[in-house]
Motif scaffolding. Sequence first.
Motif, short mmCIF file in Angstrom:
data_model
loop_
_atom_site.label_atom_id
_atom_site.label_comp_id
_atom_site.label_asym_id
_atom_site.label_seq_id
_atom_site.Cartn_x
_atom_site.Cartn_y
_atom_site.Cartn_z
N ASP A 32 29.06 -10.78 36.35
CA ASP A 32 29.82 -11.65 37.25
C ASP A 32 29.08 -12.96 37.45
O ASP A 32 27.86 -13.00 37.50
CB ASP A 32 30.02 -10.98 38.61
N ILE A 33 29.82 -14.04 37.59
CA ILE A 33 29.23 -15.37 37.72
C ILE A 33 29.43 -15.88 39.14
O ILE A 33 30.52 -15.79 39.70
CB ILE A 33 29.84 -16.35 36.70
N PHE A 34 28.37 -16.40 39.73
CA PHE A 34 28.38 -16.95 41.08
C PHE A 34 27.74 -18.33 41.05
O PHE A 34 27.15 -18.74 40.05
CB PHE A 34 27.60 -16.05 42.05
N GLU A 35 27.87 -19.04 42.16
CA GLU A 35 27.23 -20.35 42.31
C GLU A 35 26.34 -20.29 43.55
O GLU A 35 26.71 -19.73 44.57
CB GLU A 35 28.28 -21.44 42.48
N VAL A 73 24.38 -15.71 36.78
CA VAL A 73 25.05 -14.49 36.32
C VAL A 73 24.25 -13.28 36.79
O VAL A 73 23.02 -13.33 36.84
CB VAL A 73 25.23 -14.50 34.78
N VAL A 74 24.94 -12.22 37.16
CA VAL A 74 24.31 -10.99 37.63
C VAL A 74 23.77 -10.21 36.43
O VAL A 74 24.51 -9.96 35.48
CB VAL A 74 25.31 -10.14 38.42
N THR A 75 22.48 -9.84 36.47
CA THR A 75 21.88 -9.09 35.38
C THR A 75 21.68 -7.62 35.70
O THR A 75 21.73 -6.79 34.80
CB THR A 75 20.52 -9.69 34.97
N SER A 76 21.46 -7.29 36.97
CA SER A 76 21.33 -5.87 37.34
C SER A 76 21.69 -5.69 38.81
O SER A 76 21.59 -6.61 39.61
CB SER A 76 19.91 -5.37 37.08
N ILE A 77 22.11 -4.46 39.12
CA ILE A 77 22.52 -4.10 40.47
C ILE A 77 21.76 -2.85 40.87
O ILE A 77 21.63 -1.92 40.07
CB ILE A 77 24.03 -3.82 40.54
N LYS A 78 21.27 -2.83 42.10
CA LYS A 78 20.52 -1.67 42.57
C LYS A 78 20.90 -1.39 44.02
O LYS A 78 20.86 -2.28 44.85
CB LYS A 78 19.02 -1.95 42.46
N GLU A 79 21.28 -0.15 44.29
CA GLU A 79 21.55 0.29 45.66
C GLU A 79 20.24 0.76 46.26
O GLU A 79 19.58 1.63 45.73
CB GLU A 79 22.55 1.45 45.66
N LYS A 90 20.21 -14.53 37.04
CA LYS A 90 19.55 -15.54 36.22
C LYS A 90 20.54 -16.67 35.99
O LYS A 90 21.74 -16.51 36.18
CB LYS A 90 19.06 -14.96 34.90
N ARG A 91 20.04 -17.80 35.59
CA ARG A 91 20.89 -18.98 35.38
C ARG A 91 21.73 -18.80 34.13
O ARG A 91 21.31 -18.20 33.15
CB ARG A 91 20.03 -20.23 35.27
N THR A 92 22.96 -19.31 34.18
CA THR A 92 23.86 -19.16 33.04
C THR A 92 23.47 -20.07 31.87
O THR A 92 23.76 -19.75 30.72
CB THR A 92 25.32 -19.47 33.43
N ASP A 93 22.81 -21.19 32.16
CA ASP A 93 22.45 -22.10 31.08
C ASP A 93 21.18 -21.67 30.36
O ASP A 93 20.76 -22.31 29.39
CB ASP A 93 22.31 -23.53 31.60
N GLY A 94 20.54 -20.58 30.80
CA GLY A 94 19.36 -20.06 30.12
C GLY A 94 18.05 -20.65 30.57
O GLY A 94 16.99 -20.18 30.15
N ASN A 95 18.08 -21.68 31.40
CA ASN A 95 16.84 -22.27 31.90
C ASN A 95 16.24 -21.39 32.99
O ASN A 95 16.85 -20.43 33.44
CB ASN A 95 17.10 -23.68 32.45
N SER A 114 26.50 -15.40 54.28
CA SER A 114 25.89 -16.62 54.79
C SER A 114 26.25 -17.86 53.97
O SER A 114 25.95 -18.96 54.38
CB SER A 114 24.37 -16.46 54.82
N GLY A 115 26.85 -17.68 52.82
CA GLY A 115 27.23 -18.82 52.00
C GLY A 115 26.18 -19.24 51.00
O GLY A 115 26.33 -20.26 50.32
N GLU A 116 25.09 -18.48 50.89
CA GLU A 116 24.05 -18.82 49.91
C GLU A 116 24.53 -18.53 48.49
O GLU A 116 24.10 -19.18 47.56
CB GLU A 116 22.77 -18.05 50.21
N LEU A 117 25.42 -17.55 48.32
CA LEU A 117 26.06 -17.27 47.05
C LEU A 117 27.56 -17.45 47.24
O LEU A 117 28.11 -17.01 48.24
CB LEU A 117 25.80 -15.84 46.60
N GLU A 118 28.20 -18.09 46.27
CA GLU A 118 29.64 -18.30 46.35
C GLU A 118 30.27 -17.78 45.08
O GLU A 118 29.81 -18.06 43.98
CB GLU A 118 29.95 -19.80 46.51
N ALA A 119 31.35 -17.02 45.22
CA ALA A 119 32.05 -16.47 44.07
C ALA A 119 32.85 -17.57 43.38
O ALA A 119 33.38 -18.46 44.01
CB ALA A 119 32.98 -15.34 44.50
N LEU A 120 32.90 -17.48 42.06
CA LEU A 120 33.70 -18.44 41.29
C LEU A 120 34.98 -17.81 40.82
O LEU A 120 35.15 -16.68 40.65
CB LEU A 120 32.91 -18.93 40.08
#
Length: 120
Positions: A32-35, A73-79, A90-95, A114-120
Amino acid sequence: MIKYAIALLFSVSMLNAQSSVNQEATDVEVGDIFEIGKPEANMYEHINFPRANFIIKRGGIANYKRAEGQKVVVTSIKEKKDGTTQVKIKRTDGNRFFGSHTVVSVDFKEALASGELEAL
């Protein structure tokens, strides 16, 4: 024969108890991609960016304002045991973030609220 019946009833009840445990479904998946949004305070609270001295030690530039608006982009999820969802991004542009770190962790639900991550 009674021992086998009791063992069968016990095992069936244990399997039934395990299936009734509610696991909270996360509404985020790998890929999933976020901003990254603007934090409410001066620093990001729920995106676990490294402190400035660690960024500088690894040769990066500690400018947290440059992280705002980056697509990730989300690379892993952990409960976690306390019920929170820990997500690595990690960044989508690879940097790298700040020129030094490729992946950072996020407390997902708190960061969205809190608005630190926003869904696209």
